[in-house]
Design a protein around this motif. Sequence first.
Motif, PDB file in Angstrom:
ATOM      1  N   THR A 247       0.835  -1.201   0.000  1.00 45.38           N
ATOM      2  CA  THR A 247       0.000   0.000   0.000  1.00 45.38           C
ATOM      3  C   THR A 247       0.871   1.254   0.000  1.00 45.38           C
ATOM      4  N   ALA A 248       0.236   2.369  -0.305  1.00 45.36           N
ATOM      5  CA  ALA A 248       0.917   3.657  -0.150  1.00 45.36           C
ATOM      6  C   ALA A 248       1.154   3.908   1.334  1.00 45.36           C
ATOM      7  N   PRO A 249       2.219   4.640   1.683  1.00 52.02           N
ATOM      8  CA  PRO A 249       2.485   4.907   3.106  1.00 52.02           C
ATOM      9  C   PRO A 249       1.322   5.625   3.782  1.00 52.02           C
ATOM     10  N   ARG A 250       1.014   5.183   4.991  1.00 56.75           N
ATOM     11  CA  ARG A 250      -0.052   5.784   5.795  1.00 56.75           C
ATOM     12  C   ARG A 250       0.565   6.390   7.041  1.00 56.75           C
ATOM     13  N   LEU A 251       0.290   7.663   7.299  1.00 53.86           N
ATOM     14  CA  LEU A 251       0.791   8.326   8.497  1.00 53.86           C
ATOM     15  C   LEU A 251      -0.098   7.931   9.678  1.00 53.86           C
ATOM     16  N   VAL A 252       0.475   7.167  10.608  1.00 50.41           N
ATOM     17  CA  VAL A 252      -0.265   6.652  11.756  1.00 50.41           C
ATOM     18  C   VAL A 252      -0.261   7.652  12.909  1.00 50.41           C
ATOM     19  N   LYS A 253       0.869   8.311  13.097  1.00 48.25           N
ATOM     20  CA  LYS A 253       0.978   9.342  14.133  1.00 48.25           C
ATOM     21  C   LYS A 253       1.954  10.399  13.654  1.00 48.25           C
TER      22      LYS A 253
ATOM     23  N   GLY B 281      -4.667  -0.595  12.087  1.00 51.14           N
ATOM     24  CA  GLY B 281      -3.325  -0.038  11.954  1.00 51.14           C
ATOM     25  C   GLY B 281      -3.256   1.340  11.350  1.00 51.14           C
ATOM     26  N   THR B 282      -4.391   2.042  11.260  1.00 56.66           N
ATOM     27  CA  THR B 282      -4.394   3.321  10.552  1.00 56.66           C
ATOM     28  C   THR B 282      -4.106   4.517  11.438  1.00 56.66           C
ATOM     29  N   GLU B 283      -4.335   4.381  12.767  1.00 55.69           N
ATOM     30  CA  GLU B 283      -4.159   5.542  13.636  1.00 55.69           C
ATOM     31  C   GLU B 283      -4.024   5.083  15.080  1.00 55.69           C
ATOM     32  N   VAL B 284      -3.433   5.954  15.899  1.00 53.21           N
ATOM     33  CA  VAL B 284      -3.423   5.718  17.339  1.00 53.21           C
ATOM     34  C   VAL B 284      -4.698   6.313  17.928  1.00 53.21           C
ATOM     35  N   LEU B 285      -5.122   5.762  19.079  1.00 53.35           N
ATOM     36  CA  LEU B 285      -6.422   6.116  19.643  1.00 53.35           C
ATOM     37  C   LEU B 285      -6.323   6.991  20.883  1.00 53.35           C
ATOM     38  N   ASP B 286      -5.115   7.374  21.277  1.00 57.06           N
ATOM     39  CA  ASP B 286      -4.960   8.206  22.468  1.00 57.06           C
ATOM     40  C   ASP B 286      -3.725   9.080  22.313  1.00 57.06           C
ATOM     41  N   GLU B 287      -3.494   9.918  23.298  1.00 61.67           N
ATOM     42  CA  GLU B 287      -2.345  10.817  23.278  1.00 61.67           C
ATOM     43  C   GLU B 287      -1.048  10.090  23.594  1.00 61.67           C
ATOM     44  N   GLY B 288      -1.141   8.882  24.141  1.00 63.29           N
ATOM     45  CA  GLY B 288       0.048   8.117  24.491  1.00 63.29           C
ATOM     46  C   GLY B 288       0.565   8.476  25.868  1.00 63.29           C
TER      47      GLY B 288
END
Length: 407
Positions: free
Chosen positions: A115-121, A166-173
């Motif tokens: 796939t094309a690169p996906r920015l997760v964070k 795997g597309t995004e994080v769900l919290d601030e960390g």
Amino acid sequence: MTPESARTYTNPVLNADWSDPDVVRVGDDFYLTASSFGRVPGLPLLHSRDLVNWTLVGHALDRLEPAHAFATPGPDRGVWAPSLRHHADRFWIFWGDPDQGVFQVNAPEIRGPWTAPRLVKAGKGLIDPCPLWDDETGEAYLVHGWARSRSGIKNRLTGHRMHPDGTEVLDEGEVIVDADRIPGWFTLEGPKLYRHDGWFWILAPAGSVETGWQGAFRSRGFFGPYEERVVLEQKDTDVNGPHQGGWVRTASGEDWFLHFQQRGAYGRVVHLQPMVWGEDGWPVLGDDGAPVTEHRRPALPPQPPAAPATGDDFPGGRHGRQWSWTANPRDGWATQHSGDGLRLACVRSDDAHDLRRVPSVLTQRLPGEPRVVEVELRLDSEEPGARAGLAVLGDAYRWIGLQRDAD
């Protein structure tokens, strides 16, 4: 191969600059990726059936984005310390771009299509990410380190809950390991995240690439608290570091660990260490925590000797997979034709006085410690100042070749 050598292997198993390796097993096959920084194509993909003999089978990243940022060489930019995983019948690679954030690509097969690169964070200084899909809970997690050169932060690991796709994080960390609070620990980085025996495990090096050690952290919950232990260090061997890598288990249940050793201008070569789980539940790497030079081979079917290619006749004017450009390539740099041999264009450049700044340089990883490198070369351009040749290119460089003078 002698009967004795058929039963043992000698480190390094990859005697070239395969920095920050990570490994995964799918069926009877093992796959490895490594940092590619600003080189194109990026995210090399290696294959093995025995963890000792490896071949380069492709790349997961055709170009680096944004294009304008990678139009010129950037050896400290781009793809840092990828993690390779197999989940939901797909291969996944997560990596940190220290100037942009955490990216991922995925594919149904190791040879793609990716796939094309996906920015997760998004964020500066986010490096060395590693995902985990927890089969016990159905949750997905992401851990990453920090580059002080971009963020002013280092020596800590940050954890996130991640969307299962795997597309995004769900919290601030939150910081799940702060090595500033561990006496003697510094430059903690390169985390690899696993689930084993009811624990969350993070295998991560510290102490810098030249003199550091490999650590293990464990916790009953992903967000901690974690306890730590040094599980691999130089001791009285000649393997300085030893640094960042990944754990893999064979189909028969043997455990192995692949990591790199920094060798200065020769780059970061890859070692294979035996691994067992001690009675106290902690992993024991190498020979009681010291790197091995020679060891019994993994209990896997014998394979013919193999290594990523270094030589090339350039059939049809095409270069092999082992070659990469120092920036995103442009049309016209190389010309395909019917015979053997590579035809490179003489490209005008304002930075032609410094090869480290020229994008039209075709490179490969320095293979071990070569004594002789041979190249057949002809300079066709009649333009004064045109030149072509062979270089050893790093923080410094030296080249030999041909240059057209006015006469």
